[in-house]
Motif scaffolding. Structure first.
Motif, PDB file in Angstrom:
ATOM      1  N   LYS A 107       5.651  10.767   1.244  1.00  0.00           N
ATOM      2  CA  LYS A 107       5.240   9.466   1.756  1.00  0.00           C
ATOM      3  C   LYS A 107       3.916   9.573   2.498  1.00  0.00           C
ATOM      4  O   LYS A 107       3.054   8.673   2.398  1.00  0.00           O
ATOM      5  CB  LYS A 107       6.320   8.901   2.672  1.00  0.00           C
ATOM      6  N   LYS A 135      -1.471  -1.629  -1.091  1.00  0.00           N
ATOM      7  CA  LYS A 135      -0.414  -1.329  -0.130  1.00  0.00           C
ATOM      8  C   LYS A 135       0.969  -1.538  -0.755  1.00  0.00           C
ATOM      9  O   LYS A 135       1.872  -0.707  -0.591  1.00  0.00           O
ATOM     10  CB  LYS A 135      -0.579  -2.219   1.108  1.00  0.00           C
ATOM     11  N   ASP A 136       1.126  -2.651  -1.500  1.00  0.00           N
ATOM     12  CA  ASP A 136       2.404  -2.928  -2.153  1.00  0.00           C
ATOM     13  C   ASP A 136       2.722  -1.852  -3.203  1.00  0.00           C
ATOM     14  O   ASP A 136       3.867  -1.395  -3.306  1.00  0.00           O
ATOM     15  CB  ASP A 136       2.371  -4.311  -2.815  1.00  0.00           C
ATOM     16  N   ALA A 137       1.677  -1.471  -3.963  1.00  0.00           N
ATOM     17  CA  ALA A 137       1.882  -0.429  -4.971  1.00  0.00           C
ATOM     18  C   ALA A 137       2.270   0.887  -4.304  1.00  0.00           C
ATOM     19  O   ALA A 137       3.117   1.638  -4.815  1.00  0.00           O
ATOM     20  CB  ALA A 137       0.616  -0.246  -5.811  1.00  0.00           C
ATOM     21  N   GLU A 183       3.897   1.206  -1.473  1.00  0.00           N
ATOM     22  CA  GLU A 183       5.279   1.102  -1.031  1.00  0.00           C
ATOM     23  C   GLU A 183       6.247   1.311  -2.197  1.00  0.00           C
ATOM     24  O   GLU A 183       7.271   1.995  -2.071  1.00  0.00           O
ATOM     25  CB  GLU A 183       5.519  -0.268  -0.386  1.00  0.00           C
ATOM     26  N   THR A 184       5.898   0.702  -3.338  1.00  0.00           N
ATOM     27  CA  THR A 184       6.738   0.885  -4.531  1.00  0.00           C
ATOM     28  C   THR A 184       6.758   2.347  -4.958  1.00  0.00           C
ATOM     29  O   THR A 184       7.809   2.898  -5.314  1.00  0.00           O
ATOM     30  CB  THR A 184       6.216   0.007  -5.683  1.00  0.00           C
ATOM     31  N   GLU A 185       5.559   2.970  -4.910  1.00  0.00           N
ATOM     32  CA  GLU A 185       5.448   4.378  -5.277  1.00  0.00           C
ATOM     33  C   GLU A 185       6.281   5.256  -4.348  1.00  0.00           C
ATOM     34  O   GLU A 185       6.949   6.186  -4.785  1.00  0.00           O
ATOM     35  CB  GLU A 185       3.977   4.811  -5.241  1.00  0.00           C
ATOM     36  N   LYS A 186       6.286   4.932  -3.072  1.00  0.00           N
ATOM     37  CA  LYS A 186       7.069   5.715  -2.117  1.00  0.00           C
ATOM     38  C   LYS A 186       8.568   5.559  -2.382  1.00  0.00           C
ATOM     39  O   LYS A 186       9.328   6.528  -2.309  1.00  0.00           O
ATOM     40  CB  LYS A 186       6.726   5.284  -0.683  1.00  0.00           C
ATOM     41  N   GLN A 187       8.986   4.336  -2.708  1.00  0.00           N
ATOM     42  CA  GLN A 187      10.408   4.113  -2.982  1.00  0.00           C
ATOM     43  C   GLN A 187      10.842   4.864  -4.245  1.00  0.00           C
ATOM     44  O   GLN A 187      11.863   5.572  -4.249  1.00  0.00           O
ATOM     45  CB  GLN A 187      10.672   2.612  -3.135  1.00  0.00           C
ATOM     46  N   ASN A 188      10.046   4.705  -5.313  1.00  0.00           N
ATOM     47  CA  ASN A 188      10.386   5.382  -6.571  1.00  0.00           C
ATOM     48  C   ASN A 188      10.297   6.901  -6.406  1.00  0.00           C
ATOM     49  O   ASN A 188      11.142   7.649  -6.924  1.00  0.00           O
ATOM     50  CB  ASN A 188       9.448   4.917  -7.682  1.00  0.00           C
ATOM     51  N   GLU A 237      10.630   8.648  -3.650  1.00  0.00           N
ATOM     52  CA  GLU A 237      11.721   9.145  -2.822  1.00  0.00           C
ATOM     53  C   GLU A 237      13.001   9.268  -3.649  1.00  0.00           C
ATOM     54  O   GLU A 237      13.715  10.273  -3.559  1.00  0.00           O
ATOM     55  CB  GLU A 237      11.948   8.213  -1.629  1.00  0.00           C
TER      56      GLU A 237
END
Length: 569
Positions: A445, A523-525, A527-532, A534
């Motif tokens: 992250k 920023k949204d991308a 956040e999505t990248e961090k979720q996926n 993780e």
């Protein structure tokens, strides 16, 4: 002044163009004609090729017909030569088979015995089976003098085959003590470095009491001496380990491509890790095979049948003197069967001449027999006997333990996760400590946050075009206000340049808003990248723990110095 209009004559140019056009048309026509000729040549070549192919086929058929005719002639010659040189050999074989196939030797017809006289030995000089047949017939007829003379002659001609023949005949007749003695003599002749499959079959039969309950000292000593002699060779155990490693690897099944998808996607060492995992699986498979072999039900009827087949094969097999002519007969027959195609006939013959009884040393022969499949004709007792003899010298357990140790060594000591340009080592070879899943996710992250910040910094909210337009329009407005020849002109230009200033300001505002929108999208991308990321990391981490623990726990057990294969005890 009156304008002077000059007329340009374009006639020569037009004529030149027309000439070039005509030449191009001529070239095109010639090209088209050439294409027609090429197509015609292609058709003619194809026709010629068809004719040639037909001639080649006819020529091949003619050659095959000649080869078939030649083979038919030669096979008659070969069979006549076999009959003239070795006709008595076939008579001997038929008489011996007639005696052996009788359920009770007492039922053998008198005329069969009368045919097996000393003259038969003289009729087939050099053939070991002839005096052996006479000896058997004399024994049935209760003629010990002739039997002894015939046995001595058979031993003189081929002692190895004679010893084996009478060991098998005596076993079949129920004279187990005598059969064990004959078998001992047969074993004494064997070379530990040049062992045949037949010998292992006889060891199997002997170990399973088919030659009697009592243990013959000569047989026992021979079997022990073979392994002792092989063991004294330099590099014996290393060669055995290499052979058994190949045997173990032949049962290895790679991990399915559908298994551990996250680990395969993230871990750089996944191929090595899953190979070690497959080897541990394979060790369980091999242990299961050992247990199946050692716990298999022993069918004495099958073993007796296998021993009897050895007897019939020994009798029916052609003598070495006959082989050249028998091979010629076999080849010519295949030429006839394949309508004169010599190549196909040769392949058919070669396929049947694979060395089914190729000579290798005793330990290698046992290893081959131990792990041969049941479909190959190897009985359960045959494989069990081989494993027991090998394990007396710890060959199997040593090889298995080395395979387990190599499996542990094949397991990577480091593990590295990679997602795009992010890369982190979870376990280092230096300390062996494993980074936690939470720490790994946090590191990822942080990497994504830095990447988002870097991408956002590259977006500049200032529009150079808008500033230039607004500034230039403002300057021109001032200049016109000062230097305009009239107030009307100044007012007109003032309005125009004011509009230009507004356009520049609007461009700047839109740029600011656009940059703000893009930064939000980045920023949204992120956040999505961090979720996926993780989710992927945690799945891969869990899969890694599963694979690593399985290898470590089971592999450590198998590779431990104290480990023993219980089923082989």
């Amino acid at each position: 002044m009156a304008d002077v209009i000059q007329t340009v004559d374009l006639g020569p140019v037009l004529r030149a163009i027309n000439q070039v056009s005509g030449e191009l048309d001529g070239i095109a026509a010639r090209v088209e004609l050439s294409n027609d000729k090429i197509e015609k040549v292609d058709r003619e070549v194809a026709e010629v090729k068809g004719v040639v192919d037909g001639l080649v086929t006819k020529f091949a058929q003619m050659l095959n017909k000649q080869e078939k005719s030649y083979a038919a002639t030669e096979i008659v010659r070969v069979r006549q030569e076999l009959e003239s040189k070795f006709g008595h050999y076939e008579t001997v074989r038929k008489n011996m088979l007639g005696i052996l196939q009788a359920n009770d030797l007492a039922l053998v017809k008198e005329e069969t015995i009368s045919q097996c006289s000393e003259e038969l030995m003289l009729a087939a000089p050099g053939y070991w089976l002839a005096p052996a047949l006479v000896a058997l017939a004399a024994w049935i007829a209760d003629n010990p003098s002739l039997a002894n003379r015939a046995v001595k002659e058979a031993i003189k001609r081929d002692n190895e085959k004679t010893y084996l023949l009478f060991a098998l005949i005596c076993r079949r007749a129920g004279r187990l003590e005598a059969s064990s003695q004959w078998l001992g003599r047969y074993f004494e002749l064997q070379d530990a470095h040049d062992m045949r499959d037949t010998v292992v079959s006889m060891i199997d039969a002997y170990s399973n009491r088919l030659f009697g309950e009592s243990r013959d000292a000569v047989c026992e000593d021979s079997i022990d001496n073979w392994m002792r002699e092989i063991k004294q060779e330099p590099g014996f155990m290393q060669r055995q380990v290499e052979q058994w490693t190949g045997i173990f690897e032949s049962h290895l099944i790679p991990v399915s491509q559908e298994a551990y998808p996250s680990l395969r996607k993230v871990c750089e060492e996944s191929d090595r890790l899953l190979y070690a995992y497959a080897r541990v699986n394979n060790m369980h498979t091999v242990i299961g095979l050992f247990m199946d072999i050692m716990n298999a039900n022993e069918n004495s009827d099958d073993l007796i049948k296998a021993v009897d087949n050895c007897l019939y094969s020994l009798v029916k097999n052609y003598d070495s003197e006959e082989y050249p002519l028998k091979q010629q007969e076999e080849f010519y027959q295949e030429v006839i069967n394949h309508d004169g195609d010599v190549a196909l006939a040769r392949r058919a013959v070669d396929a049947r001449r694979l060395p089914a009884d190729q000579k290798v040393n005793f330990a290698e022969r046992l290893s081959k027999a131990a792990m041969s499949s049941s479909s190959s004709g190897a009985s359960a007792t045959f494989r069990k006997t081989s494993l027991r003899l090998l394990e007396k010298e710890k060959v199997v357990s040593t090889s298995f333990k080395k395979y387990a140790q190599d499996t542990m060594a094949a397991r990577p000591n480091t593990v590295t996760f990679r997602i795009n340009d992010w890369r982190v080592r979870l376990r280092s070879e230096a300390d062996g400590n494993l980074v936690t899943a939470d720490a790994t996710v946090k590191h990822y992250k942080s990497y994504v946050d830095k990447a988002v910040a870097t991408a956002q910094e590259k977006l500049k909210p200032v529009s150079v075009l808008g500033i230039v337009i607004a500034a230039l329009a403002l300057v021109l407005m001032i200049v016109c206000a000062v230097f305009a020849p009239s107030d009307v002109i100044a007012a007109v230009f003032a309005v125009i340049f004011a509009i230009a200033v507004i356009v520049g300001v609007v461009i700047c505002i839109r740029k600011v808003l656009d940059v703000k929108k893009k930064k939000q999208a980045i920023k949204d991308a992120g956040e999505t990248e961090k979720q996926n990321g993780e989710a992927l990391i945690r799945r891969a981490y869990a899969e890694y723990l599963d694979v690593y623990s399985y290898i470590k726990n089971d592999g450590s057990v198998f590779s431990a110095e104290t480990y023993q294969i219980e089923s082989l005890k």
